[in-house]
Design a protein around this motif. Structure first.
Motif, PDB file in Angstrom:
ATOM      1  N   SER A  22      12.759  79.771  20.658  1.00 50.25           N
ATOM      2  CA  SER A  22      11.305  79.756  20.415  1.00 50.25           C
ATOM      3  C   SER A  22      10.976  79.114  19.071  1.00 50.25           C
ATOM      4  N   TYR A  23      11.797  79.380  18.068  1.00 54.01           N
ATOM      5  CA  TYR A  23      11.617  78.793  16.743  1.00 54.01           C
ATOM      6  C   TYR A  23      11.734  77.266  16.826  1.00 54.01           C
ATOM      7  N   LEU A  24      12.773  76.793  17.509  1.00 55.32           N
ATOM      8  CA  LEU A  24      12.962  75.350  17.652  1.00 55.32           C
ATOM      9  C   LEU A  24      11.820  74.725  18.443  1.00 55.32           C
ATOM     10  N   ASP A  25      11.344  75.412  19.470  1.00 56.70           N
ATOM     11  CA  ASP A  25      10.195  74.928  20.239  1.00 56.70           C
ATOM     12  C   ASP A  25       8.959  74.821  19.352  1.00 56.70           C
ATOM     13  N   PHE A  26       8.747  75.820  18.507  1.00 53.78           N
ATOM     14  CA  PHE A  26       7.590  75.813  17.613  1.00 53.78           C
ATOM     15  C   PHE A  26       7.586  74.560  16.743  1.00 53.78           C
ATOM     16  N   TYR A  27       8.769  74.214  16.215  1.00 53.01           N
ATOM     17  CA  TYR A  27       8.859  73.036  15.349  1.00 53.01           C
ATOM     18  C   TYR A  27       9.150  71.753  16.126  1.00 53.01           C
ATOM     19  N   GLN A  28       9.193  71.852  17.434  1.00 50.15           N
ATOM     20  CA  GLN A  28       9.398  70.701  18.316  1.00 50.15           C
ATOM     21  C   GLN A  28      10.659  69.919  17.944  1.00 50.15           C
ATOM     22  N   VAL A  29      11.751  70.673  17.780  1.00 54.57           N
ATOM     23  CA  VAL A  29      13.042  70.065  17.483  1.00 54.57           C
ATOM     24  C   VAL A  29      14.074  70.582  18.476  1.00 54.57           C
ATOM     25  N   THR A  30      15.119  69.822  18.597  1.00 50.07           N
ATOM     26  CA  THR A  30      16.232  70.201  19.456  1.00 50.07           C
ATOM     27  C   THR A  30      17.501  70.152  18.624  1.00 50.07           C
ATOM     28  N   VAL A  31      18.317  71.183  18.746  1.00 50.39           N
ATOM     29  CA  VAL A  31      19.660  71.152  18.166  1.00 50.39           C
ATOM     30  C   VAL A  31      20.627  71.499  19.290  1.00 50.39           C
ATOM     31  N   SER A  32      21.835  71.039  19.153  1.00 46.83           N
ATOM     32  CA  SER A  32      22.834  71.263  20.194  1.00 46.83           C
ATOM     33  C   SER A  32      23.238  72.735  20.249  1.00 46.83           C
ATOM     34  N   ASP A  33      23.789  73.126  21.389  1.00 44.43           N
ATOM     35  CA  ASP A  33      24.331  74.483  21.504  1.00 44.43           C
ATOM     36  C   ASP A  33      25.427  74.713  20.483  1.00 44.43           C
ATOM     37  N   GLU A  34      26.173  73.662  20.175  1.00 44.72           N
ATOM     38  CA  GLU A  34      27.248  73.761  19.183  1.00 44.72           C
ATOM     39  C   GLU A  34      26.683  74.141  17.806  1.00 44.72           C
ATOM     40  N   ILE A  35      25.582  73.520  17.440  1.00 40.19           N
ATOM     41  CA  ILE A  35      24.959  73.839  16.145  1.00 40.19           C
ATOM     42  C   ILE A  35      24.403  75.256  16.166  1.00 40.19           C
ATOM     43  N   SER A  36      23.750  75.643  17.250  1.00 35.29           N
ATOM     44  CA  SER A  36      23.217  77.005  17.347  1.00 35.29           C
ATOM     45  C   SER A  36      24.332  78.037  17.234  1.00 35.29           C
ATOM     46  N   ALA A  37      25.443  77.805  17.934  1.00 39.57           N
ATOM     47  CA  ALA A  37      26.577  78.731  17.870  1.00 39.57           C
ATOM     48  C   ALA A  37      27.165  78.765  16.467  1.00 39.57           C
ATOM     49  N   SER A  38      27.262  77.608  15.843  1.00 38.91           N
ATOM     50  CA  SER A  38      27.798  77.534  14.485  1.00 38.91           C
ATOM     51  C   SER A  38      26.894  78.262  13.495  1.00 38.91           C
ATOM     52  N   THR A  39      25.589  78.108  13.657  1.00 37.49           N
ATOM     53  CA  THR A  39      24.634  78.790  12.772  1.00 37.49           C
ATOM     54  C   THR A  39      24.819  80.291  12.865  1.00 37.49           C
ATOM     55  N   PHE A  40      24.894  80.806  14.079  1.00 32.73           N
ATOM     56  CA  PHE A  40      25.068  82.254  14.248  1.00 32.73           C
ATOM     57  C   PHE A  40      26.408  82.697  13.679  1.00 32.73           C
TER      58      PHE A  40
END
Length: 148
Positions: A22-40
């Protein structure tokens, strides 16, 4: 409604992923699942300067703050940079964002960090109203060159 602010745990990943999307949708950006997993993963790692605080309302995670500490050239201590703050739309205006931000102020004081700072989009009026209640903008503009 009680708001509990705490460190994120491995059990928060599924809800974090929902909020993160939802956060990424709000800012109209896309990040890969790899980046999301790495962030967490980084947010939970004791070897990373990145950490995450979550806001629980009635036992459900409704918001998060992703932060990192770093040294600075104008200070003796460390800075705390709030990179991402997000609250579920159903909880906005109910004190969840304020509780997350106040928690970071309190953590900064408790840890002897010199400054807490963040940025937001000029058009994000909802967030700016909250942020302006803590401190006025310092007038600096952000410039970013994306490499790679």
């Amino acid at each position: 409604m009680g708001i509990l602010i705490r460190n994120a745990t491995a059990g928060d990943e599924a809800r974090f992923r929902e909020l993160w999307a939802s956060y990424l949708d709000f800012y109209q950006v896309t990040v890969s699942d790899e980046i999301s997993a790495s962030t967490f993963s980084k947010a939970l790692s004791p070897d990373s300067s990145i950490f995450m605080r979550v806001a629980e309302v009635d036992g459900r995670v409704e918001g998060f703050a992703l932060c990192l500490t770093h040294e600075g050239t104008w200070i003796l201590g460390k800075d705390l940079y709030l990179e991402d703050l997000f609250v579920d739309a159903s909880q906005r205006g109910k004190g969840v964002g304020r509780a997350l931000l106040q928690d970071l102020v309190d953590l900064s004081k408790a840890n002897g960090w010199s400054r807490l700072y963040w940025h937001t989009a000029e058009t994000n009026a909802t967030a700016r109203k909250l942020y302006d209640s803590f401190v006025q903008s310092d007038g600096h503009l952000r410039y970013r060159i994306t490499i790679g």
